[in-house]
Write a protein that holds these residues in place. Structure first.
Motif, PDB file in Angstrom:
ATOM      1  N   VAL A 329       0.832  -1.209   0.000  1.00 41.18           N
ATOM      2  CA  VAL A 329       0.000   0.000   0.000  1.00 41.18           C
ATOM      3  C   VAL A 329       0.872   1.267   0.000  1.00 41.18           C
ATOM      4  N   THR A 330       2.177   1.085   0.203  1.00 35.90           N
ATOM      5  CA  THR A 330       3.120   2.217   0.182  1.00 35.90           C
ATOM      6  C   THR A 330       4.362   1.826  -0.630  1.00 35.90           C
ATOM      7  N   PRO A 331       4.163   1.518  -1.929  1.00 36.21           N
ATOM      8  CA  PRO A 331       5.326   1.053  -2.708  1.00 36.21           C
ATOM      9  C   PRO A 331       6.414   2.125  -2.815  1.00 36.21           C
ATOM     10  N   TYR A 332       7.641   1.637  -2.950  1.00 37.48           N
ATOM     11  CA  TYR A 332       8.812   2.518  -3.000  1.00 37.48           C
ATOM     12  C   TYR A 332       8.706   3.553  -4.114  1.00 37.48           C
ATOM     13  N   GLY A 333       9.088   4.766  -3.774  1.00 37.00           N
ATOM     14  CA  GLY A 333       9.194   5.825  -4.775  1.00 37.00           C
ATOM     15  C   GLY A 333       7.864   6.463  -5.136  1.00 37.00           C
ATOM     16  N   GLU A 334       6.772   6.053  -4.497  1.00 37.43           N
ATOM     17  CA  GLU A 334       5.448   6.527  -4.913  1.00 37.43           C
ATOM     18  C   GLU A 334       4.837   7.558  -3.960  1.00 37.43           C
ATOM     19  N   TRP A 335       4.878   7.283  -2.656  1.00 36.81           N
ATOM     20  CA  TRP A 335       4.049   8.062  -1.724  1.00 36.81           C
ATOM     21  C   TRP A 335       4.828   8.751  -0.609  1.00 36.81           C
ATOM     22  N   GLN A 399       4.381  14.283  -7.570  1.00 39.94           N
ATOM     23  CA  GLN A 399       4.301  14.033  -9.014  1.00 39.94           C
ATOM     24  C   GLN A 399       5.683  13.689  -9.551  1.00 39.94           C
ATOM     25  N   ARG A 400       5.798  12.491 -10.089  1.00 38.01           N
ATOM     26  CA  ARG A 400       7.102  12.016 -10.556  1.00 38.01           C
ATOM     27  C   ARG A 400       7.729  13.004 -11.543  1.00 38.01           C
ATOM     28  N   GLU A 401       6.881  13.535 -12.452  1.00 33.25           N
ATOM     29  CA  GLU A 401       7.419  14.386 -13.514  1.00 33.25           C
ATOM     30  C   GLU A 401       7.837  15.771 -12.990  1.00 33.25           C
ATOM     31  N   ALA A 402       7.379  16.124 -11.770  1.00 37.64           N
ATOM     32  CA  ALA A 402       7.768  17.436 -11.225  1.00 37.64           C
ATOM     33  C   ALA A 402       9.182  17.414 -10.638  1.00 37.64           C
ATOM     34  N   ILE A 403       9.677  16.227 -10.311  1.00 37.78           N
ATOM     35  CA  ILE A 403      11.043  16.121  -9.762  1.00 37.78           C
ATOM     36  C   ILE A 403      11.991  16.114 -10.961  1.00 37.78           C
ATOM     37  N   ASP A 404      12.368  17.308 -11.351  1.00 40.10           N
ATOM     38  CA  ASP A 404      13.058  17.473 -12.632  1.00 40.10           C
ATOM     39  C   ASP A 404      14.516  17.029 -12.566  1.00 40.10           C
TER      40      ASP A 404
END
Ligand SMILES: [Zn+2]
Length: 449
Positions: A329-335, A399-404
């Motif tokens: 429910v808390t996978p790595y790199g997601e939350w 947001q993954r894409e915001a971490i530039d």
């Protein structure tokens, strides 16, 4: 002269103050910030310098997660965590996922409880330069007692070497385990302070006595190691605070006596509500987490936790941010950054305060943490370029894409988001049925389908 990188920043958040600074320059040399100040006063650009124009991007310190279980492998059950993967597989899997965590903007993580030498090995292989990965405060097995968390399995199973818990049922065994872990090279030691038994009135019974936890903390501190505890219950929090532990995870049922003891000892609270919130928000009604009543209990605990943690904020207890990543429910790199949203939405911090907690505040849990967590001359050059304004909406950090761009020690990290087989990573259990097919049950199913 050493090679320098100059970063021009229109919007700089140092992690040490609430406001952003405009029109600043950062200079990085040999992995450290050597200048952070107004562009107008910055040392002149020299031939051979690399120049990065951050433009409108939000420049901030690398994030720190106080609670990521590298060894759990996005587990769906306790058996997944403890029984199915070999220690070698779990370490390799942990390394893969550590890179996911770094890609999400988390340049440092604390592993509060592990198994054997998994996170120690991942940390050492990264520190040796074999792989890119975040800084890791490594741990080993969770010190458990009879009826505590991490003593999940029946007495005839106990806690074999490869599981995350380690039963230490006498004071001598507890001190010996602290020394064993220190010798193995941990940075922090995790203790399961909550028991799984309750009083008639519903309150938690702590798994260790005051004398036991104080003994372990004294020895760990003597050996230069930090202590992290899992404690929901009032008694567990109180004993831990009085013993002077460094980080208390959760502390949901703490009362004023606990808060007073925490202020006195300087213990930090790391609420780690992301795990509970994800359970409540994400899991459909057919999940065992819902059908077992666990999800409902977590929903009720959240309401108590909000009140407790607001009182702690008002009283001035120092906070850290952790996500409990490593479960399905808390996978790595997601939350990881959802905890920052929770600090704002539920606990009443401003976005700037929450960002400072998730950077300089939580960096204190790391070895030599005073060199991490902030953009300041003399600290390690771990920083992010973010597309968006986290001070306007902290959710942008999820947001993954915001971490530039992610810089560690002044080096730009690059990642391939390699797809993987989630079912070969964890979920090795051999469960085939969730129902029992009696004649009545079969008839019932046939009548309704
Ligand atoms: Zn945890």
């Amino acid at each position: 002269m050493t090679k320098r990188t100059l970063i021009r920043c229109d919007r700089l958040f140092t992690g040490l103050e609430d406001e952003i600074r405009r029109d600043h320059t950062i200079i990085v040399e040999e992995g450290f910030f050597t200048y952070v100040g107004p562009a107008s006063n910055a040392p002149a650009q020299a031939p051979g310098d690399t120049v990065i124009d951050a433009g409108e991007r939000f420049v901030m310190p690398g994030l720190v997660d106080a609670h990521t279980h590298l060894v759990f492998g996005n587990a769906r059950s306790e058996e997944d965590i403890d029984f199915w993967g070999t220690p070698e597989f779990r370490a390799l899997r942990g390394l893969f996922f550590a890179q996911r965590v770094l890609a999400a903007g988390y340049t440092s993580i604390v592993v509060p409880g592990d198994a054997g030498n998994c996170s120690i090995s991942v940390r050492d292989s990264i520190n040796a330069g074999l792989f890119d990965g975040p800084r890791i405060a490594a741990s080993s097995n969770v010190i458990a007692n009879r009826h505590s968390l991490n003593d999940w399995f029946p007495e005839h199973v106990g806690t074999p070497d490869y599981v995350t818990g380690r039963l230490c049922t006498t004071r001598d065994a507890q001190i010996e385990e602290v020394r064993r872990q220190a010798k193995a090279g941990v940075d922090c030691i995790k203790i399961a302070m909550d028991g799984t038994h309750f009083r008639e009135n519903g309150t938690h019974i702590a798994a260790f006595t005051q004398e036991e936890i104080s003994g372990m903390v004294t020895e760990a501190h003597r050996l230069g190691k930090k202590i992290v505890v899992h404690a929901y219950g009032k008694e567990a929090v109180l004993y831990a605070a009085r013993a002077g532990v460094d980080i208390i995870n959760h502390a949901f049922f703490a009362d004023d006596e606990c808060i007073e003891a925490m202020l006195k000892s300087g213990s930090h609270v790391s609420p780690t509500l992301t795990f509970l919130r994800n359970n409540v928000d994400f899991c459909p009604s057919w999940e065992p987490t819902a059908t077992s009543g666990y999800q409902g209990a977590q929903r009720r605990i959240i309401e108590v936790a909000k009140k407790t943690l607001n009182r702690m904020r008002e009283a001035g207890v120092p906070f850290m941010a952790g996500s409990d990543s490593g479960f399905a429910v808390t996978p790595y790199g997601e939350w990881h950054a959802r905890e920052i949203e929770i600090l704002v939405d539920w606990i009443g911090f401003t976005p700037a305060q929450a960002l400072r907690i998730a950077t300089a505040g939580t960096a204190k849990a790391m070895p030599r943490g005073q060199l991490l967590g902030a953009i300041e001359a003399g600290r390690r050059a771990d920083f992010l370029l973010v597309d968006g304004d986290p001070l306007a909406d902290v959710r942008v950090l999820q947001q993954r894409e915001a971490i530039d761009a992610v810089y560690l020690d002044g080096r730009l990290m690059s990642f391939k988001q390699r797809p993987y087989d989630a079912y070969k990573v964890s979920h090795f259990n051999s469960l085939k049925w969730t129902d029992v097919y009696s004649r009545e049950r079969v008839a019932e199913i046939r009548a309704t389908t």
